[in-house]
Design a protein around this motif. Structure first.
Motif, short mmCIF file in Angstrom:
data_model
loop_
_atom_site.label_atom_id
_atom_site.label_comp_id
_atom_site.label_asym_id
_atom_site.label_seq_id
_atom_site.Cartn_x
_atom_site.Cartn_y
_atom_site.Cartn_z
N LEU A 174 0.74 -1.08 -0.19
CA LEU A 174 -0.10 0.03 0.00
C LEU A 174 1.08 1.39 -0.25
N LYS A 175 1.94 1.26 0.75
CA LYS A 175 2.87 2.12 0.39
C LYS A 175 3.57 2.66 -0.85
N ARG A 176 3.66 1.66 -1.23
CA ARG A 176 4.40 1.70 -2.60
C ARG A 176 3.22 2.27 -3.58
N LEU A 177 1.97 1.87 -3.48
CA LEU A 177 0.76 2.37 -4.27
C LEU A 177 0.72 3.91 -3.90
N GLU A 178 0.72 4.31 -2.74
CA GLU A 178 0.66 5.59 -2.36
C GLU A 178 1.86 6.64 -2.51
N GLN A 179 2.67 6.30 -3.18
CA GLN A 179 3.95 7.21 -3.29
C GLN A 179 3.61 8.38 -4.25
N GLY A 180 4.23 9.66 -3.92
CA GLY A 180 4.38 10.73 -4.90
C GLY A 180 2.86 11.26 -4.91
N VAL A 182 0.15 10.02 -6.01
CA VAL A 182 -0.97 9.34 -5.22
C VAL A 182 -1.37 9.73 -3.94
N LYS A 183 -0.28 10.06 -3.19
CA LYS A 183 -0.65 10.32 -1.85
C LYS A 183 -1.15 11.73 -1.79
N ALA A 184 -0.54 12.58 -2.55
CA ALA A 184 -1.14 13.99 -2.75
C ALA A 184 -2.55 14.17 -2.93
N ALA A 185 -2.96 13.25 -3.94
CA ALA A 185 -4.53 13.03 -4.35
C ALA A 185 -5.34 12.69 -3.22
N MET A 186 -4.59 11.57 -2.67
CA MET A 186 -5.58 11.20 -1.36
C MET A 186 -5.65 11.99 -0.36
N ALA A 187 -4.63 12.71 -0.24
CA ALA A 187 -4.64 13.72 0.86
C ALA A 187 -5.55 14.74 0.72
N LYS A 188 -6.22 15.05 -0.53
CA LYS A 188 -7.15 15.89 -0.50
C LYS A 188 -8.68 15.41 -0.44
N GLN A 189 -8.75 14.04 -0.23
CA GLN A 189 -10.04 13.35 -0.13
C GLN A 189 -10.54 13.68 1.33
N PRO A 190 -11.72 14.10 1.58
CA PRO A 190 -12.40 14.20 2.92
C PRO A 190 -12.20 12.91 3.68
N SER A 191 -12.58 11.77 2.80
CA SER A 191 -13.15 10.56 3.53
C SER A 191 -11.60 9.84 3.97
N CYS A 192 -10.50 10.14 3.21
CA CYS A 192 -9.27 9.70 3.77
C CYS A 192 -8.64 10.53 4.90
N GLN A 193 -9.02 11.77 4.95
CA GLN A 193 -8.81 12.66 6.03
C GLN A 193 -9.41 12.12 7.34
N VAL A 194 -10.59 11.69 7.23
CA VAL A 194 -11.53 11.28 8.27
C VAL A 194 -10.89 9.92 8.96
N ALA A 195 -10.42 9.07 8.09
CA ALA A 195 -9.82 7.86 8.37
C ALA A 195 -8.49 8.08 9.08
N ALA A 196 -7.49 9.12 8.67
CA ALA A 196 -6.35 9.45 8.96
C ALA A 196 -6.57 10.01 10.41
N THR A 197 -7.48 10.91 10.73
CA THR A 197 -7.76 11.43 12.18
C THR A 197 -8.32 10.45 13.01
N ALA A 198 -8.99 9.34 12.60
CA ALA A 198 -9.21 8.48 13.38
C ALA A 198 -8.24 7.34 13.88
N SER A 199 -7.13 7.35 12.59
CA SER A 199 -6.07 6.47 13.08
C SER A 199 -5.08 7.44 14.11
N ALA A 200 -4.88 8.67 13.86
CA ALA A 200 -4.14 9.64 14.93
C ALA A 200 -4.89 9.37 16.31
N SER A 201 -6.06 9.68 16.41
CA SER A 201 -6.84 9.45 17.67
C SER A 201 -6.80 8.24 18.55
N ALA A 202 -6.72 6.97 17.65
CA ALA A 202 -6.59 5.74 18.16
C ALA A 202 -4.96 5.46 18.80
N THR A 203 -4.07 6.06 17.90
CA THR A 203 -2.47 6.11 18.28
C THR A 203 -2.53 6.75 19.66
#
Length: 205
Positions: A174-180, A182-203
């Protein structure tokens, strides 16, 4: 009779990294100011929109198993039902993520994009099959004898540890898929931001 609590703890420990894979898929916390290709942004939306629900499902499954680890008096039937449902949810979660990546196709304009996409989907599908296998293994455990049940769970825990190693290779894919871009494009998606926030809160929690 042999108690199941030590085995429960072993299982919970083996599964503790299970949600890390979803963190990799939603790891879009480092936002970039550059504007990715609109086609790539549309691709990222297709993938990211599938993440929050499956992320929540996989985290909930991990949490239910972690909760069992603290209960030394849990009846075998209850433990069996909890493990069975948790493994089913994990199998379903990873299957849905694989389907989302398969359905999105290769990220447009990305070098080696098709191979990276296929590798990530293949790893997620493999994890789904592995957790489905664990569910089947749990469903066949004998709950009438607590000693036999604990012994059977020990086998499940050992198998779960091996799947954890498989999860590491999935994270790398997955990290290989998200390089460059792709990662920038995913960063702009609210749905991915929600999951990233949940991940940070859980951590942090």
């Amino acid at each position: 009779m042999e108690g199941t609590n030590p085995v429960n703890k072993k299982l919970a420990a083996a599964l503790s990294g299970g949600a890390v894979l979803v963190v990799a898929l939603s790891g879009c916390s480092s936002k970039k100011d550059s504007a990715p290709d609109p086609k790539l942004v549309a691709w990222a939306k297709t993938v990211c929109d599938a993440v929050p629900a499956q992320d929540a499902k996989i985290r909930s499954a991990n949490a239910s198993i972690a909760k069992i680890a603290t209960d030394s008096d849990l009846p075998p039937k209850t433990a069996k039902a909890t493990y069975s449902q948790a493994f089913q949810d994990m199998a379903d979660g990873y299957k849905a993520l694989a389907a989302a990546i398969n359905g999105a196709g290769a990220p447009p304009g990305v070098d080696d994009g098709a191979k990276r996409q296929q590798d990530a989907a293949k790893n997620l599908s493999g994890l789904s099959s592995s957790y489905a296998g664990l569910k089947k293994q749990v469903d066949e455990l004998d709950t009438k004898d607590q000693g036999k049940f604990a012994q059977g769970l020990r086998g499940v825990a050992d198998q779960t540890k091996q799947i954890g190693e498989q999860s590491n290779s999935g994270t790398e894919a997955l990290k290989r898929l998200e390089q460059g871009d792709v990662k920038a494009a995913m960063a702009k998606q609210p749905s991915c931001q929600v999951a990233a926030t949940a991940s940070a809160s859980a951590t942090t929690g």
